[in-house]
Design a protein around this motif. Structure first.
Motif, PDB file in Angstrom:
ATOM      1  N   SER A 175       0.819  -1.208   0.000  1.00 30.76           N
ATOM      2  CA  SER A 175       0.000   0.000   0.000  1.00 30.76           C
ATOM      3  C   SER A 175       0.854   1.261   0.000  1.00 30.76           C
ATOM      4  N   LEU A 176       0.278   2.298  -0.567  1.00 31.39           N
ATOM      5  CA  LEU A 176       0.936   3.603  -0.618  1.00 31.39           C
ATOM      6  C   LEU A 176      -0.048   4.603  -0.020  1.00 31.39           C
ATOM      7  N   SER A 177       0.412   5.418   0.923  1.00 31.24           N
ATOM      8  CA  SER A 177      -0.508   6.406   1.471  1.00 31.24           C
ATOM      9  C   SER A 177       0.240   7.684   1.825  1.00 31.24           C
ATOM     10  N   ALA A 178      -0.516   8.757   2.013  1.00 31.32           N
ATOM     11  CA  ALA A 178       0.100  10.031   2.374  1.00 31.32           C
ATOM     12  C   ALA A 178      -0.869  10.843   3.211  1.00 31.32           C
ATOM     13  N   HIS A 179      -0.327  11.589   4.152  1.00 32.57           N
ATOM     14  CA  HIS A 179      -1.166  12.464   4.980  1.00 32.57           C
ATOM     15  C   HIS A 179      -0.336  13.631   5.504  1.00 32.57           C
ATOM     16  N   ARG A 180      -1.023  14.618   6.025  1.00 29.67           N
ATOM     17  CA  ARG A 180      -0.343  15.755   6.631  1.00 29.67           C
ATOM     18  C   ARG A 180      -0.188  15.463   8.114  1.00 29.67           C
ATOM     19  N   ARG A 181       1.043  15.581   8.613  1.00 29.56           N
ATOM     20  CA  ARG A 181       1.249  15.341  10.043  1.00 29.56           C
ATOM     21  C   ARG A 181       0.889  16.590  10.835  1.00 29.56           C
ATOM     22  N   SER A 182       0.789  16.411  12.154  1.00 30.81           N
ATOM     23  CA  SER A 182       0.349  17.576  12.943  1.00 30.81           C
ATOM     24  C   SER A 182       1.374  18.708  12.897  1.00 30.81           C
ATOM     25  N   ASP A 183       2.652  18.392  12.606  1.00 30.14           N
ATOM     26  CA  ASP A 183       3.640  19.478  12.509  1.00 30.14           C
ATOM     27  C   ASP A 183       3.663  20.118  11.118  1.00 30.14           C
ATOM     28  N   GLY A 184       2.722  19.727  10.251  1.00 31.26           N
ATOM     29  CA  GLY A 184       2.618  20.342   8.933  1.00 31.26           C
ATOM     30  C   GLY A 184       3.369  19.589   7.838  1.00 31.26           C
ATOM     31  N   TYR A 185       4.291  18.709   8.215  1.00 27.98           N
ATOM     32  CA  TYR A 185       5.037  17.940   7.222  1.00 27.98           C
ATOM     33  C   TYR A 185       4.111  16.937   6.528  1.00 27.98           C
ATOM     34  N   THR A 251       6.948  -4.827   5.951  1.00 25.88           N
ATOM     35  CA  THR A 251       7.844  -3.682   6.105  1.00 25.88           C
ATOM     36  C   THR A 251       7.091  -2.391   5.810  1.00 25.88           C
ATOM     37  N   THR A 252       7.431  -1.346   6.570  1.00 22.65           N
ATOM     38  CA  THR A 252       6.849  -0.026   6.322  1.00 22.65           C
ATOM     39  C   THR A 252       7.958   1.006   6.258  1.00 22.65           C
ATOM     40  N   VAL A 253       7.989   1.767   5.168  1.00 16.86           N
ATOM     41  CA  VAL A 253       8.952   2.864   5.069  1.00 16.86           C
ATOM     42  C   VAL A 253       8.160   4.167   5.035  1.00 16.86           C
ATOM     43  N   ARG A 254       8.599   5.129   5.851  1.00 18.74           N
ATOM     44  CA  ARG A 254       7.930   6.443   5.870  1.00 18.74           C
ATOM     45  C   ARG A 254       8.957   7.504   5.564  1.00 18.74           C
ATOM     46  N   PHE A 255       8.569   8.458   4.723  1.00 22.04           N
ATOM     47  CA  PHE A 255       9.447   9.625   4.576  1.00 22.04           C
ATOM     48  C   PHE A 255       8.622  10.892   4.634  1.00 22.04           C
ATOM     49  N   THR A 256       9.275  11.959   5.095  1.00 23.05           N
ATOM     50  CA  THR A 256       8.555  13.216   5.260  1.00 23.05           C
ATOM     51  C   THR A 256       9.147  14.287   4.347  1.00 23.05           C
ATOM     52  N   LEU A 257       8.333  15.257   4.013  1.00 25.96           N
ATOM     53  CA  LEU A 257       8.795  16.420   3.252  1.00 25.96           C
ATOM     54  C   LEU A 257       8.205  17.655   3.900  1.00 25.96           C
ATOM     55  N   PRO A 258       9.021  18.703   4.037  1.00 23.61           N
ATOM     56  CA  PRO A 258       8.501  19.905   4.690  1.00 23.61           C
ATOM     57  C   PRO A 258       7.478  20.618   3.802  1.00 23.61           C
TER      58      PRO A 258
END
Ligand code: ADP
Length: 267
Positions: A175-185, A251-258
């Motif tokens: 699965s592929l997913s994306a969301h906005r974290r509480s810090d805005g990233y 396995t789960t890989v997470r990456f963040t972008l500002p």
């Protein structure tokens, strides 16, 4: 620690003192060791496919495999696959070396990730169907725009998704997913129910050429550089990347972008 002595001499060459320098060379030595290891790894990784190519060509030339069309075409297929892997390896090495010397020009611009993720999902859901793997995409909208280089982020997604598909057996899911974290990233998550990674390997998994199972990675056409490249790219964007895994479970890989623009406070 490195200790050096330098005598302090008068003009008459009479010693009047001694300068002691105590230097911490741990970091230096570590870098030196890593450099040596890297060169040894590169040589080995290039020699392995070359040896295979050479021995298959010799078998064709001398072993009479030419007379058996089926055998001959199998040998040629292996030879081509190995050559392709060498090309990928050299491409990946060049990319890493450019990232190291900061020669990669990032064409960063305000970017909506939705489209990028949907395109990646299209590419990989097709691959997944062929392997009977269930694929899902979920985006919690709206995502803030990120300041990023489209091609480079595409590369990260490709590396992570192709690993997920590679290391997941038939009948399982990715699965592929994306969301906005509480810090805005923005956080992008690639998850699979594949073979997983033993706990002892997780700490080193982003290192160049580090692989849980070398033979398996090679037979899948891997170079052992995909995660290292992904990490360099994410970090160059001011983000972070991490992997969680359970051996035998997935396995789960997470990456963040500002986010691209500072949050506007609604209050
Ligand atoms: P490779 O080209 O070998 O896949 P990577 O740098 O992309 O190189 O990954 C390094 C290693 O991490 C792989 O060889 C594999 O052992 C492990 N790995 C990466 N992603 C996954 C995954 N989704 N599931 C299981 N193992 C993985």
């Amino acid at each position: 620690l490195k200790l050096t002595f330098t005598p302090v001499l008068r003009a008459s060459r009479e010693a009047v003192g001694l300068i002691l320098v105590l230097q911490d060379v741990t970091e230096e030595e570590k870098l030196d060791r890593q450099r040596k290891e890297f060169v040894a790894n590169v040589s080995h990784e290039l020699r392995t496919p070359l040896t295979t190519i050479k021995s298959y060509l010799e078998a064709l030339d001398e072993g009479g495999a030419m007379e058996e069309p089926e055998l001959a075409s199998r040998f040629l297929r292996v030879t081509r696959q190995e050559a392709e892997r060498m090309t990928r390896l050299i491409h990946d090495l060049l990319q890493l070396s450019k990232l190291d010397s900061e020669k990669v020009r990032f064409h960063k611009q305000p970017l909506r990730l939705e489209e990028l993720l949907e395109d990646a999902a299209d590419r990989f859901s097709f691959q997944c169907r062929q392997k009977d793997i269930a694929f899902s995409l979920s985006i919690r909208k709206p995502l803030p725009r990120v300041y990023a280089d489209r091609d480079q982020i595409d590369r990260v997604l490709d590396n992570l998704l192709s690993n997920a598909v590679k290391y997941t057996p038939e009948g399982q899911s990715v699965s592929l997913s994306a969301h906005r974290r509480s810090d805005g990233y923005v956080e992008v998550v690639v998850s699979d129910k594949g073979i997983g990674i033993p706990k002892k390997d997780l700490d080193r998994i982003f290192e160049r050429f580090y692989r849980v199972d070398k033979a398996r990675s090679r037979s899948m056409g891997g170079t052992g550089l995909g995660l290292a490249i992904a990490r360099e790219i994410v970090q160059a964007h001011g983000g972070t990347i991490r992997m969680d895994s359970r051996y035998g479970e997935g396995t789960t890989v997470r990456f963040t972008l500002p986010p691209c623009e500072p949050e506007v406070n609604p209050a």
